[in-house]
Design a protein around this motif. Structure first.
Motif, mmCIF file in Angstrom:
data_model
loop_
_atom_site.group_PDB
_atom_site.id
_atom_site.type_symbol
_atom_site.label_atom_id
_atom_site.label_comp_id
_atom_site.label_asym_id
_atom_site.label_seq_id
_atom_site.Cartn_x
_atom_site.Cartn_y
_atom_site.Cartn_z
ATOM 1 N N CYS A 48 0.834 -1.199 0.000
ATOM 2 C CA CYS A 48 0.000 0.000 0.000
ATOM 3 C C CYS A 48 0.871 1.252 0.000
ATOM 4 O O CYS A 48 2.024 1.232 0.455
ATOM 5 N N THR A 49 0.325 2.334 -0.499
ATOM 6 C CA THR A 49 1.006 3.622 -0.451
ATOM 7 C C THR A 49 0.958 4.168 0.971
ATOM 8 O O THR A 49 0.329 3.593 1.858
ATOM 9 N N ALA A 50 1.596 5.299 1.173
ATOM 10 C CA ALA A 50 1.611 5.920 2.493
ATOM 11 C C ALA A 50 0.243 6.372 2.947
ATOM 12 O O ALA A 50 0.022 6.628 4.132
ATOM 13 N N THR A 51 -0.725 6.460 2.024
ATOM 14 C CA THR A 51 -2.082 6.869 2.399
ATOM 15 C C THR A 51 -3.065 5.707 2.354
ATOM 16 O O THR A 51 -4.267 5.907 2.372
ATOM 17 N N GLY A 52 -2.547 4.464 2.244
ATOM 18 C CA GLY A 52 -3.403 3.297 2.354
ATOM 19 C C GLY A 52 -3.993 2.787 1.054
ATOM 20 O O GLY A 52 -4.821 1.872 1.070
ATOM 21 N N LYS A 53 -3.590 3.345 -0.082
ATOM 22 C CA LYS A 53 -4.084 2.851 -1.367
ATOM 23 C C LYS A 53 -3.156 1.748 -1.871
ATOM 24 O O LYS A 53 -1.971 1.721 -1.558
ATOM 25 N N PHE A 54 -3.710 0.838 -2.681
ATOM 26 C CA PHE A 54 -2.882 -0.213 -3.256
ATOM 27 C C PHE A 54 -1.802 0.401 -4.141
ATOM 28 O O PHE A 54 -2.076 1.275 -4.966
ATOM 29 N N LYS A 55 -0.569 -0.057 -3.963
ATOM 30 C CA LYS A 55 0.563 0.497 -4.689
ATOM 31 C C LYS A 55 0.705 -0.245 -6.021
ATOM 32 O O LYS A 55 1.500 -1.182 -6.166
ATOM 33 N N LYS A 56 -0.052 0.184 -7.006
ATOM 34 C CA LYS A 56 -0.048 -0.514 -8.282
ATOM 35 C C LYS A 56 1.257 -0.323 -9.045
ATOM 36 O O LYS A 56 1.624 -1.158 -9.878
ATOM 37 N N THR A 57 1.961 0.774 -8.782
ATOM 38 C CA THR A 57 3.254 0.972 -9.438
ATOM 39 C C THR A 57 4.202 -0.172 -9.082
ATOM 40 O O THR A 57 4.914 -0.684 -9.950
ATOM 41 N N GLN A 58 4.199 -0.584 -7.810
ATOM 42 C CA GLN A 58 5.063 -1.682 -7.385
ATOM 43 C C GLN A 58 4.601 -3.001 -7.991
ATOM 44 O O GLN A 58 5.419 -3.846 -8.380
ATOM 45 N N LEU A 59 3.284 -3.186 -8.079
ATOM 46 C CA LEU A 59 2.763 -4.413 -8.687
ATOM 47 C C LEU A 59 3.143 -4.489 -10.163
ATOM 48 O O LEU A 59 3.456 -5.566 -10.681
ATOM 49 N N ARG A 60 3.126 -3.351 -10.841
ATOM 50 C CA ARG A 60 3.519 -3.355 -12.258
ATOM 51 C C ARG A 60 4.991 -3.713 -12.404
ATOM 52 O O ARG A 60 5.390 -4.404 -13.342
ATOM 53 N N GLU A 61 5.832 -3.199 -11.485
ATOM 54 C CA GLU A 61 7.255 -3.527 -11.533
ATOM 55 C C GLU A 61 7.478 -5.019 -11.293
ATOM 56 O O GLU A 61 8.352 -5.631 -11.898
ATOM 57 N N THR A 62 6.679 -5.608 -10.404
ATOM 58 C CA THR A 62 6.858 -7.018 -10.051
ATOM 59 C C THR A 62 6.273 -7.958 -11.096
ATOM 60 O O THR A 62 6.885 -8.970 -11.466
ATOM 61 N N PHE A 63 5.084 -7.629 -11.609
ATOM 62 C CA PHE A 63 4.362 -8.548 -12.482
ATOM 63 C C PHE A 63 4.179 -8.020 -13.897
ATOM 64 O O PHE A 63 3.502 -8.637 -14.710
ATOM 65 N N GLY A 64 4.776 -6.895 -14.227
ATOM 66 C CA GLY A 64 4.513 -6.236 -15.507
ATOM 67 C C GLY A 64 4.884 -7.026 -16.726
ATOM 68 O O GLY A 64 4.344 -6.806 -17.803
ATOM 69 N N ASP A 65 5.826 -7.961 -16.610
ATOM 70 C CA ASP A 65 6.220 -8.766 -17.770
ATOM 71 C C ASP A 65 5.501 -10.108 -17.822
ATOM 72 O O ASP A 65 5.757 -10.927 -18.699
ATOM 73 N N ALA A 66 4.565 -10.300 -16.858
ATOM 74 C CA ALA A 66 3.955 -11.630 -16.756
ATOM 75 C C ALA A 66 3.139 -11.995 -17.981
ATOM 76 O O ALA A 66 2.980 -13.168 -18.308
ATOM 77 N N GLY A 67 2.599 -10.990 -18.677
ATOM 78 C CA GLY A 67 1.756 -11.306 -19.821
ATOM 79 C C GLY A 67 2.499 -11.337 -21.138
ATOM 80 O O GLY A 67 1.909 -11.510 -22.184
ATOM 81 N N ARG A 68 3.808 -11.150 -21.098
ATOM 82 C CA ARG A 68 4.564 -11.086 -22.356
ATOM 83 C C ARG A 68 5.077 -12.457 -22.765
ATOM 84 O O ARG A 68 5.314 -13.306 -21.921
#
Length: 536
Positions: A516-536
């Motif tokens: 989560c971000t510092a304000t409690g939202k899901f940190k999608k930027t980090q998820l993209r970094e981790t899983f961003g190549d999964a569909g390639r």
């Protein structure tokens, strides 16, 4: 004439809110839980009186009109005193998020050109990580023994040794407060709020169809005072004479529930991640806490899944969904069930309550499609939400982000919405989070909400990943409830009840918890970094 002004020219300033709290509601409680878990009790009147002394102390340090005073504090009474002291003296309160990265904090304090910073002793280590990024003229430390590290000033000594300030007459359009955006798409940008904006925002928060705040209420802002003015709750409390409970840094479910019960809180507000954890605790021990005084939980920052609404209804507690942004000070919409739906079916009511609501008074909304045309309010067309109102920022500090504002004075929010015939918005995604698969849009928010309705799912976030055939496909990142199990095919079947097969994610990744971000939202930027190549 008042102070040389005609009544038509009476300035709408934060000063009027603080003076009202001091004169008419001096005995209303302000309860703070310290970082060491001890409870500190004071009143609105005492905080207002100390604010006058604090303002004089800051003036003696050379803080003048328009100067920025930074805060690195939790939800605590000293933070409230700064809320009450800095704007009425003519300076600008600039709240800092201690959960941000040191490099980001360093950029923010330098960009704002803060002259003074007030730090809680528990955050001195955080302060040390960015202290060299900016030359503060003074560092003031909140401690419990009136001591301070070498080269710093003790907050209590400053307040105790100062004479109360007589508040100056201020222009309502001058700056009162400053917050920075989260910086998810680049450098953080400073948003400045005028006195007029803060006062009008406070009035609207207190209205019956928003939070209905009165002198009979006790408010607990779980949302931090360093985030978007704590959604305006401190100033709304001053306006209405409501009591305040400030939870400090401990925001785990049990700690929050203990305060809600012990202090007989009537209204609380925070992001969905907090309320999800609290609902799990209530489900596990439904008779542990007496929450009979609690009439409303305001939720914002992310879409609320129907499962959360139903879960709190089981406990006799009502979730009120709201929407806003830092650029809006932050309130934009509120989702009160309209009278016309009071006797409708449960499904119809939940469908409405799961939306983000209608524009609050004085706020205007509209949305544009990809071609630049305004969309009809038919709950079908998609468009980027634009807003306009007296507390919407006119621009960012130092002129950054001009593209976010239209030539006719509307702010482009970046939220993709549908609007129904009542003017009630449903946020379908952030513009950058929509999945465009084979030329068709897929809402990550809708998929997330449905996944979190599955009994085994605690958290779910959906991101777009590259696909050679379709351009993009949705990928779901899922955190399961403790002790629960689920396979991808289980979640796929669950989604296919409400979504076409082409809309359902091709892959499901399971993680212990979604960052989560510092304000409690899901940190999608980090998820993209981790899983961003999964569909390639």
């Amino acid at each position: 004439m008042i102070n040389g002004l005609s009544t038509d020219d009476y300035p709408l300033t934060v000063t009027s809110l603080v003076e009202r709290a001091e004169r008419f509601h001096p005995h209303r409680p302000v309860v703070s839980r310290r970082p060491d878990a001890s409870i500190h009790r004071t009143t609105l009147g005492e905080c207002s009186r100390r604010a006058r002394q604090l303002a004089s102390a800051l003036r003696s340090l050379g803080i003048g009109d328009g100067d920025r005073v930074a805060t690195l504090l939790w939800n605590q009474s000293e933070h409230l005193e700064l809320y009450f002291a800095v704007p009425p003296m003519g300076a600008v309160i600039h709240t800092l998020n201690p959960r941000l990265h040191a490099e980001e904090l360093g950029f923010i304090v330098a960009d704002a050109d803060d002259r003074v910073i007030v730090v809680d002793e528990s955050l001195l280590e955080v302060f040390s990580t960015f202290r060299d990024a900016h030359a503060f003229e003074h560092v003031i430390v909140v401690t419990h023994d009136r001591s301070a590290p070498e080269g710093m000033l003790a907050y209590e000594n400053l307040v105790a040794g100062a004479q109360p300030m007589t508040w100056p007459v201020l222009d309502e359009r001058r700056a009162a407060a400053m917050c920075y955006t989260s910086g998810t798409t680049g450098r953080p940008k400073g948003v400045v709020y005028s006195h007029r904006a803060v006062v009008l925002h406070s009035l609207v928060i207190a209205l019956p169809d928003t939070l209905a705040v009165s002198a009979r209420d006790v408010l607990l802002p779980v949302v931090p005072l360093f985030h978007a003015n704590a959604w305006g709750l401190p100033y709304a409390a001053a306006l209405a004479g409501a009591g305040l409970v400030l939870p400090g840094p401990r925001l785990d479910a049990v700690s929050v529930l203990d305060l809600l019960a012990d202090e007989r809180v009537t209204v609380t507000a925070g992001v969905p991640t907090v309320w999800m954890a609290m609902l799990n605790a209530l489900d596990a021990e439904p008779h542990r806490w007496d929450l009979s005084a609690l009439r409303g939980l305001a939720v914002g920052g992310a879409a609320v899944p129907r499962s959360m609404l139903e879960g709190y209804d089981r406990h006799g507690l009502t979730v009120l969904q709201m929407w806003g942004m830092t650029e809006l000070a932050p309130l934009g919409t509120a989702c009160r069930l309209p009278q016309a739906l009071e006797h409708s079916t449960a499904d119809e009511q939940y469908d409405f309550r799961s939306r983000q609501g209608v524009a609050v008074p004085l706020m205007e909304i509209r949305a544009r499609n990809d071609d630049g045309a305004l969309i009809p309010w038919d709950d079908t067309a998609l468009g980027e939400l634009e807003v306009r109102g007296p507390w919407v920022a006119a621009g960012y500090h130092r002129g950054r982000g001009a593209d976010n504002f239209t030539s006719d004075g509307w702010f482009r929010t970046g939220d993709i919405v549908r609007i129904d015939e009542r003017g009630c918005i449903r946020i379908c995604d952030r513009a950058k989070d929509l999945v465009k698969s084979g030329g068709e849009w897929i809402s990550s928010v809708d998929l997330e909400n449905h996944l979190m309705a599955h009994p085994s799912v605690a958290q779910a976030a959906v991101i777009a990943v590259s696909d050679e055939r379709w351009g993009e496909r949705p990928l779901a990142v899922v955190a399961l409830r403790d002790g629960a199990t689920a396979e991808p095919q289980d979640l796929r079947r669950h989604l296919e009840r409400d979504f076409a097969r082409w809309q359902v994610p091709d892959r499901f990744e399971f993680v212990p918890a979604i960052p989560c971000t510092a304000t409690g939202k899901f940190k999608k930027t980090q998820l993209r970094e981790t899983f961003g190549d999964a569909g390639r």
